[in-house]
Design a protein around this motif. Structure first.
Motif, PDB file in Angstrom:
ATOM      1  N   GLU A 187      21.655  10.893   5.609  1.00 18.93           N
ATOM      2  CA  GLU A 187      21.209   9.856   6.536  1.00 18.93           C
ATOM      3  C   GLU A 187      19.641   9.654   6.653  1.00 18.93           C
ATOM      4  N   ARG A 188      19.020  11.121   6.577  1.00 15.50           N
ATOM      5  CA  ARG A 188      17.615  11.047   6.672  1.00 15.50           C
ATOM      6  C   ARG A 188      16.844  10.459   5.495  1.00 15.50           C
ATOM      7  N   VAL A 189      17.544  10.877   4.309  1.00 12.58           N
ATOM      8  CA  VAL A 189      16.951  10.271   2.998  1.00 12.58           C
ATOM      9  C   VAL A 189      17.423   9.013   2.773  1.00 12.58           C
ATOM     10  N   LEU A 190      18.521   8.354   3.320  1.00 16.98           N
ATOM     11  CA  LEU A 190      18.325   7.016   3.295  1.00 16.98           C
ATOM     12  C   LEU A 190      17.436   6.099   4.053  1.00 16.98           C
ATOM     13  N   ASP A 191      17.252   6.762   5.203  1.00 21.97           N
ATOM     14  CA  ASP A 191      16.370   6.147   6.335  1.00 21.97           C
ATOM     15  C   ASP A 191      15.010   6.143   5.788  1.00 21.97           C
ATOM     16  N   ARG A 192      14.575   7.140   5.102  1.00 19.79           N
ATOM     17  CA  ARG A 192      13.201   7.344   4.365  1.00 19.79           C
ATOM     18  C   ARG A 192      13.176   6.212   3.264  1.00 19.79           C
ATOM     19  N   MET A 193      14.034   6.179   2.459  1.00 16.50           N
ATOM     20  CA  MET A 193      14.139   5.254   1.498  1.00 16.50           C
ATOM     21  C   MET A 193      14.038   3.666   2.072  1.00 16.50           C
ATOM     22  N   ARG A 194      14.784   3.520   2.840  1.00 17.46           N
ATOM     23  CA  ARG A 194      14.455   2.166   3.499  1.00 17.46           C
ATOM     24  C   ARG A 194      13.129   1.769   3.800  1.00 17.46           C
ATOM     25  N   LEU A 195      12.256   2.816   3.992  1.00 22.01           N
ATOM     26  CA  LEU A 195      10.745   2.215   4.247  1.00 22.01           C
ATOM     27  C   LEU A 195      10.143   1.918   3.042  1.00 22.01           C
ATOM     28  N   PHE A 196      10.717   2.387   1.905  1.00 26.80           N
ATOM     29  CA  PHE A 196       9.948   2.043   0.625  1.00 26.80           C
ATOM     30  C   PHE A 196      10.512   0.488   0.510  1.00 26.80           C
ATOM     31  N   ASP A 197      11.815   0.002   0.792  1.00 25.02           N
ATOM     32  CA  ASP A 197      11.995  -1.196   0.487  1.00 25.02           C
ATOM     33  C   ASP A 197      11.444  -2.271   1.414  1.00 25.02           C
ATOM     34  N   ALA A 198      11.039  -1.653   2.699  1.00 22.43           N
ATOM     35  CA  ALA A 198      10.393  -2.634   3.556  1.00 22.43           C
ATOM     36  C   ALA A 198       8.840  -2.617   3.332  1.00 22.43           C
ATOM     37  N   THR A 199       8.403  -1.530   3.068  1.00 24.65           N
ATOM     38  CA  THR A 199       6.814  -1.600   2.871  1.00 24.65           C
ATOM     39  C   THR A 199       6.247  -1.094   1.835  1.00 24.65           C
ATOM     40  N   GLY A 200       7.059  -0.658   0.691  1.00 25.38           N
ATOM     41  CA  GLY A 200       6.490  -0.016  -0.528  1.00 25.38           C
ATOM     42  C   GLY A 200       6.116   1.249  -0.369  1.00 25.38           C
ATOM     43  N   ARG A 201       5.924   2.125   0.898  1.00 27.05           N
ATOM     44  CA  ARG A 201       5.334   3.398   1.128  1.00 27.05           C
ATOM     45  C   ARG A 201       6.050   4.002   2.084  1.00 27.05           C
ATOM     46  N   THR A 202       6.072   5.283   2.308  1.00 24.56           N
ATOM     47  CA  THR A 202       6.686   5.863   3.477  1.00 24.56           C
ATOM     48  C   THR A 202       5.545   6.061   4.667  1.00 24.56           C
ATOM     49  N   SER A 203       6.024   6.315   5.993  1.00 24.37           N
ATOM     50  CA  SER A 203       4.913   6.228   6.941  1.00 24.37           C
ATOM     51  C   SER A 203       4.780   7.793   7.407  1.00 24.37           C
TER      52      SER A 203
END
Length: 261
Positions: free
Chosen positions: A245-261
């Motif tokens: 779940e935590r990995v998926l949440d982090r990967m969704r940030l890539f889809d949304a912004t192209g980078r992690t926050s």
């Protein structure tokens, strides 16, 4: 973690000694209008006795990083080390010897020789090197990956999951300093894939092995001790004690912004 800095700080492994280390590693293909920066000043350590997953969007450089660290591809600048050995300083003969003696590989395509038994495939790298297998260690590896009773079978007599177990055992049998696994469950169904991930996890916990795995699958990454994330050829974040779940949440940030926050 922002990508703004020109020289990002190294992401350090949670272990005192690194089995492998990249420092300012860059890989560039082509020149001029066809120039592609696959890796951009990557610095990361992979600690001994730990399981690390490398993740990122398609084209992020994760497989390129693994290939450079494993000596399968040259670096354009910076440093790639296995233990204390700098790969860039090795000629072809010494690089081949290092890959044979210190590195194990597990790939999607099992790369087993069809005419050899499972046991012969497992011990083939040592046979090529002219070294006798450590029978106690090989037996421990075979038990760990659950191949007892299958060692006399040829690949055609084994399921896909069993063939990948042979590939994992082959990678572990020579007691390498580090095992690199590139999407090792990509050609397997979910049950067989879970078994292989469990065996890699067990090799770290029970045999003290170091494993670095490239994957796109959050469930696979959850078997690791740590996940490092790449985007556009740069390391952007890490996650310790990951869950799917935590990995998926982090990967969704890539889809949304192209980078992690």
């Amino acid at each position: 973690m922002s990508q703004a800095a020109a020289a990002p700080a190294p992401i350090h492994a949670p272990a005192s000694a690194a089995a492998a280390r990249a420092t300012g590693l860059s890989k560039v293909y082509g020149s001029g209008e066809t120039r592609v920066v696959a890796l951009d000043s990557v610095s990361v350590e992979f600690g001994r006795g730990h399981f690390t997953a490398i993740m990122g969007p398609s084209g992020s450089g994760k497989s390129t990083l693994m290939h450079c660290m494993a000596g399968l591809d040259s670096v354009s600048s910076g440093s790639a080390r296995i233990g204390d050995t700098e790969l860039a300083g090795l000629d072809d003969r010494r690089l081949t010897r290092l890959r044979r003696d210190k590195i194990g590989f597990v790939f999607q395509a099992f790369n087993l020789l069809p005419t050899l038994t499972a046991y012969e495939n497992i011990t083939l790298p040592m046979a090529i090197a002219g070294r006798r297998p450590d029978q106690a260690w090989v037996s421990a590896v075979v038990r760990t990956v659950g191949l007892a009773g299958r060692l006399d079978h040829r690949p055609s007599q084994l399921s896909g999951g069993q063939q990948q177990r042979v590939a994992v055992a082959r990678a572990l049998a020579s007691r390498p300093e580090i095992v690199f696994a590139d999407e090792p469950t990509g050609n397997l169904d979910s049950r067989a894939g879970a078994e292989i991930l469990g065996f890699l996890r067990e090799s770290v916990r029970e045999l003290g092995q170091t494993v670095v795995m490239v994957t796109h699958d959050p469930v696979a990454a959850a078997h690791a001790d740590r996940v490092v994330f790449l985007a556009d050829g740069r390391l952007t974040d890490e996650l310790l004690a990951p869950t799917a779940e935590r990995v998926l949440d982090r990967m969704r940030l890539f889809d949304a912004t192209g980078r992690t926050s």
